[in-house]
Design a protein around this motif. Structure first.
Motif, PDB file in Angstrom:
ATOM      1  N   UNK A  19      -9.548 -12.388  -1.448  1.00 24.63           N
ATOM      2  CA  UNK A  19      -9.546 -11.652  -2.708  1.00 24.63           C
ATOM      3  C   UNK A  19      -8.149 -11.112  -2.980  1.00 24.63           C
ATOM      4  N   UNK A  20      -8.070 -10.054  -3.769  1.00 28.64           N
ATOM      5  CA  UNK A  20      -6.763  -9.506  -4.117  1.00 28.64           C
ATOM      6  C   UNK A  20      -5.957  -9.112  -2.875  1.00 28.64           C
ATOM      7  N   UNK A  21      -6.624  -8.410  -1.934  1.00 33.30           N
ATOM      8  CA  UNK A  21      -5.909  -7.922  -0.761  1.00 33.30           C
ATOM      9  C   UNK A  21      -5.510  -9.031   0.189  1.00 33.30           C
ATOM     10  N   UNK A 300      -5.793  -4.403  17.434  1.00 37.64           N
ATOM     11  CA  UNK A 300      -5.141  -5.392  16.584  1.00 37.64           C
ATOM     12  C   UNK A 300      -6.061  -5.884  15.475  1.00 37.64           C
ATOM     13  N   UNK A 301      -6.968  -5.011  15.038  1.00 35.54           N
ATOM     14  CA  UNK A 301      -7.829  -5.350  13.909  1.00 35.54           C
ATOM     15  C   UNK A 301      -7.528  -4.385  12.769  1.00 35.54           C
ATOM     16  N   UNK A 302      -7.299  -4.961  11.601  1.00 33.17           N
ATOM     17  CA  UNK A 302      -7.014  -4.163  10.424  1.00 33.17           C
ATOM     18  C   UNK A 302      -8.069  -4.448   9.362  1.00 33.17           C
ATOM     19  N   UNK A 303      -8.187  -3.563   8.418  1.00 31.59           N
ATOM     20  CA  UNK A 303      -9.109  -3.785   7.310  1.00 31.59           C
ATOM     21  C   UNK A 303      -8.459  -3.245   6.041  1.00 31.59           C
ATOM     22  N   UNK A 304      -8.494  -4.040   4.970  1.00 31.98           N
ATOM     23  CA  UNK A 304      -7.844  -3.607   3.719  1.00 31.98           C
ATOM     24  C   UNK A 304      -8.790  -3.789   2.538  1.00 31.98           C
ATOM     25  N   UNK A 305      -8.456  -3.125   1.448  1.00 29.16           N
ATOM     26  CA  UNK A 305      -9.188  -3.312   0.194  1.00 29.16           C
ATOM     27  C   UNK A 305     -10.528  -2.595   0.162  1.00 29.16           C
ATOM     28  N   UNK A 324      -8.813  -3.254  -7.532  1.00 27.65           N
ATOM     29  CA  UNK A 324      -7.874  -4.319  -7.206  1.00 27.65           C
ATOM     30  C   UNK A 324      -6.530  -3.765  -6.742  1.00 27.65           C
ATOM     31  N   UNK A 325      -6.018  -2.759  -7.460  1.00 29.08           N
ATOM     32  CA  UNK A 325      -4.682  -2.236  -7.160  1.00 29.08           C
ATOM     33  C   UNK A 325      -4.564  -1.696  -5.731  1.00 29.08           C
ATOM     34  N   UNK A 326      -5.625  -1.024  -5.266  1.00 30.07           N
ATOM     35  CA  UNK A 326      -5.591  -0.498  -3.899  1.00 30.07           C
ATOM     36  C   UNK A 326      -5.464  -1.662  -2.916  1.00 30.07           C
ATOM     37  N   UNK A 327      -6.294  -2.687  -3.114  1.00 30.86           N
ATOM     38  CA  UNK A 327      -6.280  -3.831  -2.208  1.00 30.86           C
ATOM     39  C   UNK A 327      -4.922  -4.517  -2.203  1.00 30.86           C
ATOM     40  N   UNK A 328      -4.353  -4.697  -3.394  1.00 30.13           N
ATOM     41  CA  UNK A 328      -3.056  -5.370  -3.505  1.00 30.13           C
ATOM     42  C   UNK A 328      -1.974  -4.566  -2.782  1.00 30.13           C
ATOM     43  N   UNK A 329      -1.965  -3.262  -3.020  1.00 29.36           N
ATOM     44  CA  UNK A 329      -0.936  -2.428  -2.390  1.00 29.36           C
ATOM     45  C   UNK A 329      -1.119  -2.371  -0.874  1.00 29.36           C
ATOM     46  N   UNK A 330      -2.374  -2.348  -0.427  1.00 32.14           N
ATOM     47  CA  UNK A 330      -2.604  -2.336   1.023  1.00 32.14           C
ATOM     48  C   UNK A 330      -2.193  -3.671   1.652  1.00 32.14           C
ATOM     49  N   UNK A 331      -2.479  -4.765   0.946  1.00 33.68           N
ATOM     50  CA  UNK A 331      -2.090  -6.090   1.442  1.00 33.68           C
ATOM     51  C   UNK A 331      -0.573  -6.189   1.581  1.00 33.68           C
ATOM     52  N   UNK A 350       0.081   4.276   4.543  1.00 31.48           N
ATOM     53  CA  UNK A 350      -0.223   3.854   3.173  1.00 31.48           C
ATOM     54  C   UNK A 350      -0.362   5.048   2.247  1.00 31.48           C
ATOM     55  N   UNK A 351       0.261   4.961   1.094  1.00 28.95           N
ATOM     56  CA  UNK A 351       0.071   5.940   0.014  1.00 28.95           C
ATOM     57  C   UNK A 351      -0.253   5.143  -1.235  1.00 28.95           C
ATOM     58  N   UNK A 352      -1.395   5.416  -1.830  1.00 31.76           N
ATOM     59  CA  UNK A 352      -1.782   4.667  -3.024  1.00 31.76           C
ATOM     60  C   UNK A 352      -1.029   5.180  -4.250  1.00 31.76           C
ATOM     61  N   UNK A 353      -0.449   4.241  -4.980  1.00 36.03           N
ATOM     62  CA  UNK A 353       0.224   4.596  -6.223  1.00 36.03           C
ATOM     63  C   UNK A 353      -0.666   4.140  -7.378  1.00 36.03           C
TER      64      UNK A 353
END
Lengths: 451, 451
Positions: A19-21, A300-305, A324-331, A350-353
Motif C-alpha cells: 500500500x502507500x507505506x 528486527x520487526x517493524x510495522x508502519x501505516x 495515507x499521509x501517515x503511512x507514506x511518511x513512516x515508510x 517519527x513525527x507526523x507532519x
C-alpha cells in the motif's frame, strides 16, 4: 512452494503489503544496498481514496491500480511475490506465507486494515464493504442489479427494500459514496430508468457519533452534512446499527430500515499476523510500535501505516489517524532508519507532519483543511481533484482518471454501468480451495511441523 | 415478478438478445409505431470482435461494452429488461423468461451462440472459453495468476503446466488470442518477470482442420500461419482434442500437452430456447428460418444472426457464416419487413452482402479480404483498426479504445495486468441461486403450471 529468491551478501528486507507505506519504503530502499522482497495478496498497488468512484461506476479499477511488476521494471534489488503473510517466527527470523516461508534480516509489516464488523457475523456475511477493488466492483454490480430488479420484482415490499440504500459509517468513505449515489439518483436514474420514480429511491447515511467526518473540524462536518442533505441524503447521527435481519437494518433504538443495498464503511481493524506476542496488539488490532516503528519487544520487526499504533509522537498520544499521509511518511523515514542502522548510526524518531485532510461530496462540493486554511465548496473541490490526481501512480492512470472526470463533469454521467463478474476458471477455484485448506485448517500449523 | 410494461395500441415486438442483430433491429424499429421490448441477460451490449483484447490485458471491459439503458435514453417506445428467455409458447404468443412471462405480437430470437464443447463434460468444466466479457476477465485473471504461480510452485512439472498455454481452435478468435499472448511473451514478460526464462513459456494453437482461418482464403490462412510461427506460436493442424485430464490436453493421436491454461475457442452452438418444435432445430443447434428470417412452421416468430440457419440465400446454401455483418444486415432487413407487414405489404427475402472479412495477428500484422482486394500485413492491420474502431458504439468508447491502442503501440505494453475478481454480494448470490431453482428445477415447468 517457495519464494525462489537466493540470498545475496546484502541484508534482506521483507515487506508485507504494497500500500502507500510499503510501496514508499520499497522505492526509497531501492539502490541502497538491500535485497528487498515485497509481498502482497494482490498483484497491484491500489489507490483507496478513489475506490468509492469505482463503486459508483465513475472509474474503472484499472485507472486506480498499478501492477507491482510494472512498477519495479528493471529494479534488480526488488522482488515481488503475490502471497499472503500467515505467521511470523521472530526468534527464527522467518515469515510463513501462503507460498512458503522466507527468512529475513528486517521484517516490515505494512498490511493495513480490513473492514471491522465488530464481531457481528450476520452483518459480516450480509453487508457490502468497500475496502478493496473487488468489493467496490461487487458493490457496483449489486447496486446496478438491484435497480434492474426493482422494476420487475413481485411485491411493493421488495421494491422498497431494493430502492433503499443504507450506508453505515459517516467517515470520508461514507460521505463520498453517499454523495456519489445521490448524484446518480439525480442525473442518471431519471434518464436510464424512465419507468422508475426517482423519489422512491432513498439514500440513508447512518453514523454512530454526533457528526460526519469526525476526523475533521466541526465546520467541515456541518458543511458536509448540509451538502448531503441538500442532495437528498437522509442523515442519521447518534444512531448505532446493531444487526441486519430479513433485509432490514436494525438500529439500537429499535428503528428498522428495509434494504437490500446495505453498505458497511463503519470502521476498520488492523490486519492480523499470526504468532506475534499478544501484548503488542493494541486498540483496533493495531500493532504497537515505538517511535522508530519497531514492534515492541522485537529486534528486527517493524510495522508502519494503518496497521501500527504509535503513541510516542507527542502530538498524537492516542496514535495517528489511519491516513495515507501517515503511512507514506513512516515508510519514508523507515527507509532512512534502515540505512542508518546498516551504517551503525542511531535511528530517528517519527513525527507526523499533517499536510491536511479533505473529503469530496459531489460536483463542486468538497471540504478541505490545512494548517492555516479551511475551505469548503468549489475551491476545496478543485484542490481535492488536483491532490488526488497528483497522487495516482502512472501517467496513463492520471490521464485516464482526468479524462473520466472531465467526461463525467460535462455529461453529468457515470458511464460505466455494466454488470460484469469475472468468471473464475476451475483451476483457480480449485487452487484457492486447496491453499485455504492447507493454511487455514482447524489446527493452525505449529512451529515444529512448518519449519 | 413481471415485466411491468402496459400494452398500448401499438403492436408489441419482443426481441431476445441485444447483440449486433437484436440491437440493430431495435434501433431501426424505433419511431415506427411498435412497442419494442428488448431483453438480454446482461445489462449491456458488447463488442465480441475485441473480447480477445480484454483477455490479453489490452482493453477494459467497459471500453467495448455499452449499457442498454444509456443507448435507449429518451426512447419512449423501447423498453429494456435484464432477463433470460426460457420457453416460448407459440400458440399462446407468450414468452416465459427469468423475470416472468410476456405476450408478444412478434417475437424475434437474436440470442446468438455459446461455446460448443461437443458434449465433453470434462472439457466444459475445465477449459476456459472466451465468448463473453466475464469469461475474458476470468481468462485474464487465470493467465496472470498462473504466471505468478509459475515462479513459486513446488515442482518442475507444475511449472511446465503453468507455462504452457494451449489454445484450441484456429478460427479468428484463436489466431487473435494466440498472437496477443505471443506479443505479451515477447514484450511484457521479460520486463515484468526477470526471474523467468521466457523461452520456457510455450504457446500452442491446435486446429482440427487443415488450416487456420477456415472462413478466409488459403492465402490468408497461410499468411496468418506464417506470422504466428514467426512469433513463436506452436501450430498443430489436423489435430483433434478429445479430452483434458490431470492437467493434460489429450489429442486424438495420443499426443498429450501438459497445461493449466487451457483456452477453448473451438466452435459455437446456437443458444437454445425451450418448447420450440424439435424439427426447426438444425445443424449446430441453429433455428431454421425461411428467406424472411421467419422460424419455419410459426406465424410470428423470427430468428436472426448467429442463432438462425437460413439455407435459401442462393450463394449460401449451407447457411451463412456466423458473423456480425450477417446479423446486422438481417436485423436491418427484418425491421423493414415488420414495417411492411404492418402496412399489409409482402416481405422481402434476405440476401447477404459480404463486406469482407479480416483477422489481426499482432502489431502491423493482419489479414483482410474484400470482394476484389486481398491484403496481408501492415495495410490489413490499419484497415482492421479503422473498421473495428468505427464499429464500436459510443464516442467515449472509441476514444478509450483508440488511446489504449496508441499507448500500447508505442510502449509495447498491455498495461491492465491486475488480477481483480468482483466480490459477489451475498444478496446477489442468494437471488441467483433462488432463481435458478425456480426456473431450472428437476422438472421443467409445464404450460399449465406457468401460464
Amino acid at each position: 512452494m517457495s519464494f525462489n529468491i537466493a540470498r545475496t551478501d546484502k541484508k534482506r528486507v521483507v515487506i508485507v503489503g504494497g500500500g502507500f507505506g510499503g510501496l514508499k519504503l520499497a522505492n526509497e530502499l531501492h539502490k541502497s544496498g538491500f535485497q528487498i522482497i515485497l509481498i502482497d495478496k494482490n498483484n497491484y498497488h491500489q489507490f483507496p481514496p478513489l475506490i468509492y468512484q469505482v463503486a459508483s461506476s465513475g472509474l474503472e479499477p484499472s485507472s486506480i491500480s498499478f501492477p507491482f511488476r510494472k512498477l519495479f521494471n528493471g529494479y534488480k534489488d526488488i522482488h515481488f511475490r503475490m502471497a499472503e503473510a500467515r505467521q511470523v517466527y521472530p526468534e527464527k527470523h522467518i515469515l510463513q506465507t501462503s507460498i512458503g516461508k522466507i527468512d529475513y534480516d528486517y521484517l516490515i509489516l505494512a498490511a493495513g486494515t480490513t473492514s471491522n464488523f465488530f464481531g457481528n457475523r450476520r452483518i459480516e456475511t450480509e453487508a457490502m464493504p468497500m475496502k478493496t477493488l473487488s468489493e467496490a466492483m461487487g458493490l457496483r454490480n449489486a447496486l446496478l442489479s438491484n435497480l434492474e430488479r426493482s422494476i420487475t420484482c413481485a411485491t411493493d415490499q421488495e421494491r422498497r427494500e431494493l430502492l433503499n440504500i443504507v450506508i453505515v459509517g459517516g467517515g470520508a468513505t461514507g460521505v463520498e459514496i453517499a454523495g456519489a449515489i445521490a448524484e446518480m439518483k439525480r442525473y442518471v436514474i431519471p434518464k436510464d430508468y424512465p419507468e422508475m420514480d426517482p423519489s422512491n429511491l432513498h439514500i440513508f447515511l447512518i453514523e454512530a457519533g454526533n457528526r460526519l467526518l469526525a476526523g475533521m473540524s466541526t465546520e467541515a462536518s456541518a458543511k458536509a452534512e448540509k451538502f448531503l442533505r441538500n442532495m437528498g441524503v437522509n442523515i442519521y447521527l447518534n444512531k448505532k446499527v446493531t444487526d441486519y435481519q430479513d433485509h432490514k437494518v436494525i438500529l439500537e433504538d429499535g428503528m428498522e430500515i428495509p434494504t437490500r443495498s446495505f453498505i458497511w464503511v463503519s470502521g476498520v481493524r488492523a490486519n492480523t499476523i499470526g504468532n506475534l506476542p499478544e501484548e503488542v496488539i493494541g486498540r483496533g488490532g493495531r500493532i504497537q510500535v515505538d517511535a522508530y516503528n519497531q514492534v515492541k519487544g522485537t529486534e528486527n520487526i517493524f510495522c508502519i501505516g494503518d496497521q501500527c499504533l504509535m503513541t510516542e509522537d507527542k502530538n498524537y498520544p492516542n496514535g495517528h489517524p489511519q491516513l495515507a499521509q501517515v503511512a507514506i511518511q513512516q515508510g519514508r523515514l523507515l527507509a532512512k532508519n534502515l540505512k542508518r542502522l546498516n551504517q551503525g548510526k542511531a535511528m530517528r524518531p517519527f513525527r507526523y507532519k499533517n499536510l491536511g485532510t479533505m473529503a469530496t461530496v459531489g460536483r463542486n462540493k468538497a471540504v478541505a483543511e490545512f494548517k492555516t486554511v479551511k475551505t469548503q465548496g468549489w475551491l476545496a473541490w478543485i484542490l481535492w481533484l488536483v491532490v488526488h490526481l497528483r497522487s495516482i501512480l502512472g501517467v496513463r492512470n492520471k490521464i485516464n482518471v482526468l479524462l473520466n472526470w472531465i467526461w463525467s463533469y460535462f455529461t453529468y454521467d457515470q458511464s460505466l454501468r455494466m454488470i460484469v463478474y469475472a468468471r473464475k476458471a476451475k483451476e483457480v477455484k480449485d487452487r484457492e480451495e486447496r491453499e485455504s485448506k492447507v493454511h487455514w485448517g482447524e489446527e493452525p500449523p505449529t512451529t515444529d511441523n512448518i519449519l
